[in-house]
Write a protein that holds these residues in place. Sequence first.
Motif, PDB file in Angstrom:
ATOM      1  N   ILE A  44       0.867  -1.181   0.000  1.00 54.25           N
ATOM      2  CA  ILE A  44       0.000   0.000   0.000  1.00 54.25           C
ATOM      3  C   ILE A  44       0.900   1.226   0.000  1.00 54.25           C
ATOM      4  CG2 ILE A  44      -1.743   1.304   1.252  1.00 54.25           C
ATOM      5  CD1 ILE A  44      -2.779  -1.329   2.377  1.00 54.25           C
ATOM      6  N   LYS A  45       0.930   1.921  -1.110  1.00 49.94           N
ATOM      7  CA  LYS A  45       1.775   3.107  -1.274  1.00 49.94           C
ATOM      8  C   LYS A  45       0.901   4.353  -1.201  1.00 49.94           C
ATOM      9  CE  LYS A  45       5.467   0.728  -2.594  1.00 49.94           C
ATOM     10  NZ  LYS A  45       6.521   0.477  -1.694  1.00 49.94           N
ATOM     11  N   LYS A  46       1.417   5.390  -0.597  1.00 50.95           N
ATOM     12  CA  LYS A  46       0.687   6.650  -0.518  1.00 50.95           C
ATOM     13  C   LYS A  46       0.464   7.246  -1.905  1.00 50.95           C
ATOM     14  CE  LYS A  46       2.083   7.999   4.107  1.00 50.95           C
ATOM     15  NZ  LYS A  46       2.735   8.991   4.949  1.00 50.95           N
ATOM     16  N   SER A  47       1.411   7.022  -2.794  1.00 54.75           N
ATOM     17  CA  SER A  47       1.296   7.606  -4.133  1.00 54.75           C
ATOM     18  C   SER A  47       0.202   6.934  -4.962  1.00 54.75           C
ATOM     19  CB  SER A  47       2.634   7.498  -4.864  1.00 54.75           C
ATOM     20  OG  SER A  47       3.026   6.143  -4.967  1.00 54.75           O
ATOM     21  N   ARG A  48      -0.041   5.644  -4.731  1.00 52.49           N
ATOM     22  CA  ARG A  48      -1.052   4.915  -5.510  1.00 52.49           C
ATOM     23  C   ARG A  48      -2.417   4.870  -4.854  1.00 52.49           C
ATOM     24  NH1 ARG A  48       1.425  -0.721  -6.443  1.00 52.49           N
ATOM     25  NH2 ARG A  48       3.119   0.016  -5.167  1.00 52.49           N
ATOM     26  N   HIS A  49      -2.436   4.809  -3.533  1.00 51.71           N
ATOM     27  CA  HIS A  49      -3.686   4.599  -2.804  1.00 51.71           C
ATOM     28  C   HIS A  49      -3.903   5.715  -1.783  1.00 51.71           C
ATOM     29  CE1 HIS A  49      -2.122   0.525  -3.894  1.00 51.71           C
ATOM     30  NE2 HIS A  49      -3.351   0.398  -4.355  1.00 51.71           N
ATOM     31  N   THR A  50      -3.947   6.945  -2.226  1.00 45.29           N
ATOM     32  CA  THR A  50      -4.047   8.069  -1.297  1.00 45.29           C
ATOM     33  C   THR A  50      -5.331   8.016  -0.466  1.00 45.29           C
ATOM     34  OG1 THR A  50      -4.972   9.432  -3.056  1.00 45.29           O
ATOM     35  CG2 THR A  50      -2.619   9.628  -2.650  1.00 45.29           C
ATOM     36  N   ALA A  51      -6.449   7.688  -1.088  1.00 45.88           N
ATOM     37  CA  ALA A  51      -7.721   7.629  -0.358  1.00 45.88           C
ATOM     38  C   ALA A  51      -7.700   6.507   0.680  1.00 45.88           C
ATOM     39  CB  ALA A  51      -8.878   7.431  -1.327  1.00 45.88           C
ATOM     40  N   LEU A  52      -7.163   5.348   0.309  1.00 45.83           N
ATOM     41  CA  LEU A  52      -7.084   4.218   1.229  1.00 45.83           C
ATOM     42  C   LEU A  52      -6.184   4.547   2.419  1.00 45.83           C
ATOM     43  CD1 LEU A  52      -7.662   1.256   1.965  1.00 45.83           C
ATOM     44  CD2 LEU A  52      -5.713   0.619   0.541  1.00 45.83           C
ATOM     45  N   VAL A  53      -5.046   5.172   2.142  1.00 46.05           N
ATOM     46  CA  VAL A  53      -4.117   5.536   3.220  1.00 46.05           C
ATOM     47  C   VAL A  53      -4.786   6.512   4.184  1.00 46.05           C
ATOM     48  CG1 VAL A  53      -1.952   6.729   3.738  1.00 46.05           C
ATOM     49  CG2 VAL A  53      -2.032   5.055   1.896  1.00 46.05           C
ATOM     50  N   ALA A  54      -5.533   7.470   3.654  1.00 46.80           N
ATOM     51  CA  ALA A  54      -6.242   8.428   4.512  1.00 46.80           C
ATOM     52  C   ALA A  54      -7.275   7.719   5.385  1.00 46.80           C
ATOM     53  CB  ALA A  54      -6.904   9.497   3.663  1.00 46.80           C
ATOM     54  N   VAL A  55      -7.987   6.754   4.808  1.00 44.09           N
ATOM     55  CA  VAL A  55      -8.991   5.998   5.573  1.00 44.09           C
ATOM     56  C   VAL A  55      -8.307   5.153   6.642  1.00 44.09           C
ATOM     57  CG1 VAL A  55     -10.756   4.191   5.418  1.00 44.09           C
ATOM     58  CG2 VAL A  55     -10.680   6.001   3.709  1.00 44.09           C
ATOM     59  N   ILE A  56      -7.169   4.561   6.316  1.00 41.37           N
ATOM     60  CA  ILE A  56      -6.438   3.747   7.293  1.00 41.37           C
ATOM     61  C   ILE A  56      -5.979   4.617   8.465  1.00 41.37           C
ATOM     62  CG2 ILE A  56      -4.306   2.436   7.683  1.00 41.37           C
ATOM     63  CD1 ILE A  56      -4.639   1.339   4.810  1.00 41.37           C
ATOM     64  N   GLU A  57      -5.425   5.789   8.166  1.00 41.12           N
ATOM     65  CA  GLU A  57      -4.968   6.678   9.234  1.00 41.12           C
ATOM     66  C   GLU A  57      -6.125   7.142  10.101  1.00 41.12           C
ATOM     67  OE1 GLU A  57      -2.800   9.785   7.285  1.00 41.12           O
ATOM     68  OE2 GLU A  57      -1.045   8.519   6.923  1.00 41.12           O
ATOM     69  N   LEU A  58      -7.241   7.468   9.487  1.00 37.48           N
ATOM     70  CA  LEU A  58      -8.425   7.896  10.231  1.00 37.48           C
ATOM     71  C   LEU A  58      -8.945   6.770  11.121  1.00 37.48           C
ATOM     72  CD1 LEU A  58     -10.484  10.183  10.671  1.00 37.48           C
ATOM     73  CD2 LEU A  58     -11.831   9.172   8.829  1.00 37.48           C
ATOM     74  N   THR A  59      -8.983   5.572  10.581  1.00 45.24           N
ATOM     75  CA  THR A  59      -9.445   4.415  11.360  1.00 45.24           C
ATOM     76  C   THR A  59      -8.519   4.146  12.539  1.00 45.24           C
ATOM     77  OG1 THR A  59     -10.372   3.451   9.347  1.00 45.24           O
ATOM     78  CG2 THR A  59     -10.064   1.973  11.212  1.00 45.24           C
ATOM     79  N   ALA A  60      -7.213   4.273  12.316  1.00 40.86           N
ATOM     80  CA  ALA A  60      -6.250   4.054  13.402  1.00 40.86           C
ATOM     81  C   ALA A  60      -6.426   5.099  14.494  1.00 40.86           C
ATOM     82  CB  ALA A  60      -4.829   4.085  12.853  1.00 40.86           C
ATOM     83  N   GLN A  61      -6.668   6.336  14.109  1.00 44.49           N
ATOM     84  CA  GLN A  61      -6.884   7.383  15.107  1.00 44.49           C
ATOM     85  C   GLN A  61      -8.175   7.143  15.880  1.00 44.49           C
ATOM     86  OE1 GLN A  61      -6.679  11.019  12.908  1.00 44.49           O
ATOM     87  NE2 GLN A  61      -4.445  11.077  12.896  1.00 44.49           N
ATOM     88  N   GLU A  62      -9.218   6.711  15.191  1.00 46.31           N
ATOM     89  CA  GLU A  62     -10.479   6.410  15.861  1.00 46.31           C
ATOM     90  C   GLU A  62     -10.330   5.238  16.818  1.00 46.31           C
ATOM     91  OE1 GLU A  62     -13.235   5.731  12.712  1.00 46.31           O
ATOM     92  OE2 GLU A  62     -13.518   7.866  12.291  1.00 46.31           O
ATOM     93  N   ALA A  63      -9.452   4.313  16.461  1.00 44.42           N
ATOM     94  CA  ALA A  63      -9.217   3.144  17.321  1.00 44.42           C
ATOM     95  C   ALA A  63      -8.324   3.493  18.503  1.00 44.42           C
ATOM     96  CB  ALA A  63      -8.598   2.016  16.514  1.00 44.42           C
ATOM     97  N   GLY A  64      -7.844   4.743  18.553  1.00 44.04           N
ATOM     98  CA  GLY A  64      -7.006   5.171  19.671  1.00 44.04           C
ATOM     99  C   GLY A  64      -5.539   4.875  19.479  1.00 44.04           C
ATOM    100  N   GLN A  65      -5.151   4.520  18.286  1.00 42.12           N
ATOM    101  CA  GLN A  65      -3.748   4.262  18.009  1.00 42.12           C
ATOM    102  C   GLN A  65      -3.112   5.545  17.518  1.00 42.12           C
ATOM    103  OE1 GLN A  65      -3.616   1.096  15.195  1.00 42.12           O
ATOM    104  NE2 GLN A  65      -4.516  -0.379  16.581  1.00 42.12           N
ATOM    105  N   ASN A  66      -1.964   5.837  18.048  1.00 41.83           N
ATOM    106  CA  ASN A  66      -1.257   7.044  17.645  1.00 41.83           C
ATOM    107  C   ASN A  66      -0.434   6.733  16.403  1.00 41.83           C
ATOM    108  OD1 ASN A  66      -0.188   9.555  17.542  1.00 41.83           O
ATOM    109  ND2 ASN A  66       1.078   9.346  19.374  1.00 41.83           N
ATOM    110  N   VAL A  67      -0.844   7.280  15.292  1.00 45.81           N
ATOM    111  CA  VAL A  67      -0.164   7.008  14.032  1.00 45.81           C
ATOM    112  C   VAL A  67       0.830   8.134  13.771  1.00 45.81           C
ATOM    113  CG1 VAL A  67      -0.454   6.646  11.566  1.00 45.81           C
ATOM    114  CG2 VAL A  67      -2.194   5.830  13.143  1.00 45.81           C
ATOM    115  N   LEU A  68       2.103   7.807  13.825  1.00 48.82           N
ATOM    116  CA  LEU A  68       3.151   8.786  13.563  1.00 48.82           C
ATOM    117  C   LEU A  68       3.952   8.341  12.356  1.00 48.82           C
ATOM    118  CD1 LEU A  68       4.528   9.382  17.164  1.00 48.82           C
ATOM    119  CD2 LEU A  68       2.965  10.833  15.897  1.00 48.82           C
ATOM    120  N   SER A  69       4.308   9.298  11.550  1.00 47.79           N
ATOM    121  CA  SER A  69       5.164   8.981  10.413  1.00 47.79           C
ATOM    122  C   SER A  69       6.571   8.694  10.942  1.00 47.79           C
ATOM    123  CB  SER A  69       5.196  10.146   9.429  1.00 47.79           C
ATOM    124  OG  SER A  69       5.885  11.238   9.997  1.00 47.79           O
ATOM    125  N   PRO A  70       7.425   8.058  10.140  1.00 48.88           N
ATOM    126  CA  PRO A  70       8.789   7.779  10.607  1.00 48.88           C
ATOM    127  C   PRO A  70       9.549   9.040  11.003  1.00 48.88           C
ATOM    128  CG  PRO A  70       8.303   6.475   8.670  1.00 48.88           C
ATOM    129  CD  PRO A  70       7.140   7.400   8.866  1.00 48.88           C
TER     130      PRO A  70
END
Length: 119
Positions: A44-70
């Motif tokens: 899953i690449k940000k360049s190919r699946h921008t909408a999916l990556v955004a949904v994954i990050e949103l879901t992780a935040q809703e689940a209470g997981q702190n999503v930080l970039s490297p």
Amino acid sequence: MSALDEYYAALERLKANKPNVLAKGSAINNDTVALEAGRKRGSIKKSRHTALVAVIELTAQEAGQNVLSPTQQIEKAKNKTKAMKSDYEQLREDYEKLLEKCNSLLLENFELRRKTHQI
């Protein structure tokens, strides 16, 4: 079913904590969604699946997981290291002051004992 549909299905399974491939309670991120969908880690690449990556990050935040970039993780680690060094230096200064005070009191005690022996 297309790959994108498989990714969304895998995300829903992870969100519901009912994965087929991974262990329950797995973190929600790009790699775990790809693995749960039967793909390779990093597919899953940000360049190919921008909408999916955004949904994954949103879901992780809703689940209470702190999503930080490297880069954010590195910056957080650097800040923590700086804070620890600062705390260490402060403790070191306090230790030196207390050591000086202790030595001063020992010297004063020695001199007072010597004076009392002379009297």
